[in-house]
Design an enzyme around this catalytic site. Structure first.
Site, PDB file in Angstrom:
ATOM      1  N   MET A 219       0.841  -1.201   0.000  1.00  0.00           N
ATOM      2  CA  MET A 219       0.000   0.000   0.000  1.00  0.00           C
ATOM      3  C   MET A 219       0.881   1.258   0.000  1.00  0.00           C
ATOM      4  SD  MET A 219      -3.422  -0.956   2.022  1.00  0.00           S
ATOM      5  CE  MET A 219      -2.834  -0.808   3.678  1.00  0.00           C
TER       6      MET A 219
ATOM      7  N   HIS B 149       9.049   1.079   3.113  1.00  0.00           N
ATOM      8  CA  HIS B 149      10.119   1.089   4.117  1.00  0.00           C
ATOM      9  C   HIS B 149      10.916  -0.202   3.999  1.00  0.00           C
ATOM     10  CE1 HIS B 149       7.505  -1.641   6.277  1.00  0.00           C
ATOM     11  NE2 HIS B 149       6.526  -0.738   6.232  1.00  0.00           N
TER      12      HIS B 149
ATOM     13  N   HIS C   4       9.120  -3.545   3.372  1.00  0.00           N
ATOM     14  CA  HIS C   4       8.747  -3.817   1.980  1.00  0.00           C
ATOM     15  C   HIS C   4       9.988  -4.198   1.158  1.00  0.00           C
ATOM     16  CE1 HIS C   4       5.562  -0.719   3.164  1.00  0.00           C
ATOM     17  NE2 HIS C   4       4.838  -1.756   2.830  1.00  0.00           N
TER      18      HIS C   4
ATOM     19  N   GLN D 237      -2.833 -12.154   8.188  1.00  0.00           N
ATOM     20  CA  GLN D 237      -3.031 -11.873   6.766  1.00  0.00           C
ATOM     21  C   GLN D 237      -2.370 -12.959   5.916  1.00  0.00           C
ATOM     22  OE1 GLN D 237      -2.990  -7.896   4.611  1.00  0.00           O
ATOM     23  NE2 GLN D 237      -0.861  -8.502   4.397  1.00  0.00           N
TER      24      GLN D 237
END
Ligand code: AMP
Length: 276
Positions: free
Chosen positions: A26, A30, A33, A151
């Protein structure tokens, strides 16, 4: 680096790619990611990075509106990392008929526990966006962070539901020196809040080393009290069975369990976890 904002040119371009390692994000990127991208490169998969703040997965519209956006810096960094393909779609590209009343996924108990319970509709939103992105990109691998433990379980389930052959690669949580899990939402914390927020991981580590059968309730209670003293408003801090996320009162003998936590620091909601 090829940046695409619409579906067709992206799909055409991707026809030439054999090993696609998809990294959905999204944005407000940082080190967490970047670690997923680096992992894909290390495995010789071509990282395809999407940046899209998915309205369908926000149960709180304020959270959606306050979500940080740093597109120019994100693209600069992705360029430096030699990411070959970035997908930066507008909402209408992914949800041409709007994002209300979308299809539903049968996620079982995962949907009613922890993040599912505290963020109604969140995991449906995650599945709705990822199913669209998977269909467009057709990745061989999907790289995601253990930071979002539940998730990852939802995405595993989604890949089964979609009969996808894509493999989910779960990468370790990248942290600040203080132990605070890196997160785009950390940008919204003041320096004081950031140092207080580090108590979340400190408490998880402390629990990890001290929990044993019989002392669970007392130690969890002490940890919550310590977090609240340090400015957290906790939503949950629990032990859960690793494969099902069933909440556990007692630590199983084989320690096949994970600590899951979510709490608010000011108006920023933070989550973390630690396998036991
Ligand atoms: P987000 O942009 O927050 O949706 O995250 C995109 C991906 O990055 C998800 O798979 C996250 O689990 C992963 N991620 C976010 N923060 C971290 C972190 N600190 N360490 C590792 N992965 C992360």
């Amino acid at each position: 680096m090829n940046v695409f904002t619409s579906a067709e040119p992206l799909q055409k371009h991707l026809l030439n790619y054999p090993n696609k390692g998809f990294v959905p994000t999204m944005g407000a990127l940082h080190e967490g990611h970047f670690s997923l991208i680096k992992e894909a490169i290390l495995h010789q998969y071509l990282p395809i990075v999407s940046i899209f703040v998915n309205p369908a997965q926000f149960n709180d519209i304020n959270d959606f509106h306050k979500y940080p956006s740093t597109i120019a810096e994100d693209l600069k960094k992705l360029h430096e990392l030699e990411v070959p393909v970035v997908f930066l779609p507008k909402t209408a590209v992914l949800y041409p008929n709007g994002w209300q009343n979308l299809e539903k996924y049968e996620l079982g108990t995962l949907e009613n526990l922890f993040e599912g319970a505290h963020r109604p509709g969140h995991f449906q939103g995650v599945c709705q966006i990822l199913s669209r992105l998977f269909q467009l990109i057709e990745p061989q691998r999907v790289y995601m962070g253990q930071k979002d433990f539940q998730q990852c379980m939802v995405v595993k389930k989604l890949l089964q539901l979609l009969h996808s052959k894509a493999e989910l690669v779960i990468c370790p949580t990248i942290r600040e020196q203080s132990g605070l899990a890196k997160s785009s939402r950390n940008m919204r914390l003041s320096e004081t809040e950031k140092s207080k927020a580090a108590h979340l991981y400190k408490n998880l580590k402390n629990l990890q080393s001290r929990l044993k059968t019989g002392n669970e309730a007392k130690l969890l209670e002490e940890a919550i009290a310590d977090l609240e003293r340090n400015g957290f408003k906790m939503e949950y801090l629990n032990i859960a069975e690793t494969d099902s996320l069933t909440p556990l009162e007692y630590l199983p003998v084989d320690r096949k369990a994970v600590l899951l936590a979510a709490g608010w620091m000011g108006d920023v909601r933070l989550i973390d976890n630690l396998p036991l």
